[in-house]
Design a protein around this motif. Structure first.
Motif, PDB file in Angstrom:
ATOM      1  N   ALA A  24      -6.075   4.730 -22.231  1.00  0.00           N
ATOM      2  CA  ALA A  24      -6.259   5.565 -23.428  1.00  0.00           C
ATOM      3  C   ALA A  24      -7.618   5.261 -24.048  1.00  0.00           C
ATOM      4  CB  ALA A  24      -5.145   5.304 -24.429  1.00  0.00           C
ATOM      5  N   ALA A  30      -4.203   9.042 -27.276  1.00  0.00           N
ATOM      6  CA  ALA A  30      -2.793   9.423 -27.305  1.00  0.00           C
ATOM      7  C   ALA A  30      -2.197   9.097 -28.664  1.00  0.00           C
ATOM      8  CB  ALA A  30      -2.027   8.698 -26.205  1.00  0.00           C
ATOM      9  N   ARG A  32       1.486   8.353 -29.974  1.00  0.00           N
ATOM     10  CA  ARG A  32       2.834   8.078 -29.471  1.00  0.00           C
ATOM     11  C   ARG A  32       3.840   8.157 -30.610  1.00  0.00           C
ATOM     12  NH1 ARG A  32       3.829   2.294 -27.575  1.00  0.00           N
ATOM     13  NH2 ARG A  32       4.228   2.023 -29.791  1.00  0.00           N
ATOM     14  N   ARG A  34       8.223   8.177 -31.160  1.00  0.00           N
ATOM     15  CA  ARG A  34       9.451   7.824 -30.442  1.00  0.00           C
ATOM     16  C   ARG A  34      10.663   8.606 -30.928  1.00  0.00           C
ATOM     17  NH1 ARG A  34       8.009   1.500 -30.633  1.00  0.00           N
ATOM     18  NH2 ARG A  34       6.943   1.412 -28.638  1.00  0.00           N
ATOM     19  N   SER A  65       9.756   7.930 -25.651  1.00  0.00           N
ATOM     20  CA  SER A  65       8.514   8.218 -26.362  1.00  0.00           C
ATOM     21  C   SER A  65       7.911   9.532 -25.882  1.00  0.00           C
ATOM     22  CB  SER A  65       7.499   7.097 -26.148  1.00  0.00           C
ATOM     23  OG  SER A  65       7.954   5.891 -26.728  1.00  0.00           O
ATOM     24  N   TYR A  67       4.071  11.391 -25.830  1.00  0.00           N
ATOM     25  CA  TYR A  67       2.640  11.143 -25.969  1.00  0.00           C
ATOM     26  C   TYR A  67       1.917  12.478 -26.075  1.00  0.00           C
ATOM     27  CZ  TYR A  67       3.918   6.492 -24.391  1.00  0.00           C
ATOM     28  OH  TYR A  67       4.499   5.254 -24.293  1.00  0.00           O
ATOM     29  N   LEU A  69      -1.617  14.092 -26.088  1.00  0.00           N
ATOM     30  CA  LEU A  69      -2.939  13.690 -25.604  1.00  0.00           C
ATOM     31  C   LEU A  69      -4.024  14.522 -26.272  1.00  0.00           C
ATOM     32  CD1 LEU A  69      -2.106  13.180 -21.820  1.00  0.00           C
ATOM     33  CD2 LEU A  69      -1.751  11.630 -23.772  1.00  0.00           C
ATOM     34  N   THR A  86      -1.339   5.317 -32.643  1.00  0.00           N
ATOM     35  CA  THR A  86      -2.427   5.924 -31.878  1.00  0.00           C
ATOM     36  C   THR A  86      -2.857   4.942 -30.799  1.00  0.00           C
ATOM     37  OG1 THR A  86      -4.096   5.093 -33.430  1.00  0.00           O
ATOM     38  CG2 THR A  86      -3.263   7.325 -33.798  1.00  0.00           C
ATOM     39  N   LEU A  87      -3.133   5.463 -29.647  1.00  0.00           N
ATOM     40  CA  LEU A  87      -3.613   4.665 -28.522  1.00  0.00           C
ATOM     41  C   LEU A  87      -5.014   5.160 -28.205  1.00  0.00           C
ATOM     42  CD1 LEU A  87      -0.337   4.897 -26.437  1.00  0.00           C
ATOM     43  CD2 LEU A  87      -1.054   3.030 -27.926  1.00  0.00           C
ATOM     44  N   VAL A  97      -1.404   4.805 -20.761  1.00  0.00           N
ATOM     45  CA  VAL A  97      -0.388   5.837 -20.885  1.00  0.00           C
ATOM     46  C   VAL A  97      -0.050   6.333 -19.488  1.00  0.00           C
ATOM     47  CG1 VAL A  97       0.114   8.151 -21.778  1.00  0.00           C
ATOM     48  CG2 VAL A  97      -1.197   6.529 -23.175  1.00  0.00           C
TER      49      VAL A  97
END
Length: 139
Positions: A24, A30, A32, A34, A65, A67, A69, A86-87, A97
């Protein structure tokens, strides 16, 4: 265009089969989310975009989860509720990811919405708006 050499993959980081871990912050950021909240937000994003929301990856096992993008280096520019992560590349950590192929066996990952030439990434502004509306947490 030669139909024999055409690939439906919009991004080079989408694997041809199975799934792969992607760093990422390099090819994408990403967001994320859940559980049930994630599923509601993904459904709302699909409705808001006439079912062309950009790349949304879902897990079918574990925490389930989702994601979303976004373009690289953009997720941190929005304020997200505490339960949303946030990733990105800029958070001083490495995050990966799982990205499924567009076809074939990809379990436990799958696409809720695939990237297209017109919508290669999820719109961060729209995602933040939907998150606020669905979760009840405003900017």
């Amino acid at each position: 265009m030669n139909a024999e050499t055409y690939s439906p993959r919009i991004h080079s980081w989408i694997p041809a089969r199975g799934h792969a871990l992607c760093h990422a912050g390099i090819h994408f950021d990403a967001v994320r989310i859940r559980g049930k909240l994630a599923e509601r937000i993904a459904s709302e994003m699909m409705c808001c975009t006439d079912f062309n929301a950009g790349p949304i990856v879902m897990e079918a096992a574990g925490e389930r989860s989702v994601y979303f993008l976004l373009p690289p280096q953009t997720a941190s520019s929005f304020k997200w509720p505490p339960a949303i992560r946030t990733l990105t590349r800029g958070d001083q950590s490495l995050a990966y990811v799982g990205v499924p192929a567009l076809t074939g066996v990809t379990w436990p990952l799958g696409w809720r919405s695939v990237p297209t030439a017109d919508v290669p990434f999820v719109d961060g502004e729209l995602l933040r708006e939907v998150v606020g509306r669905v979760s009840g947490v405003r900017r």
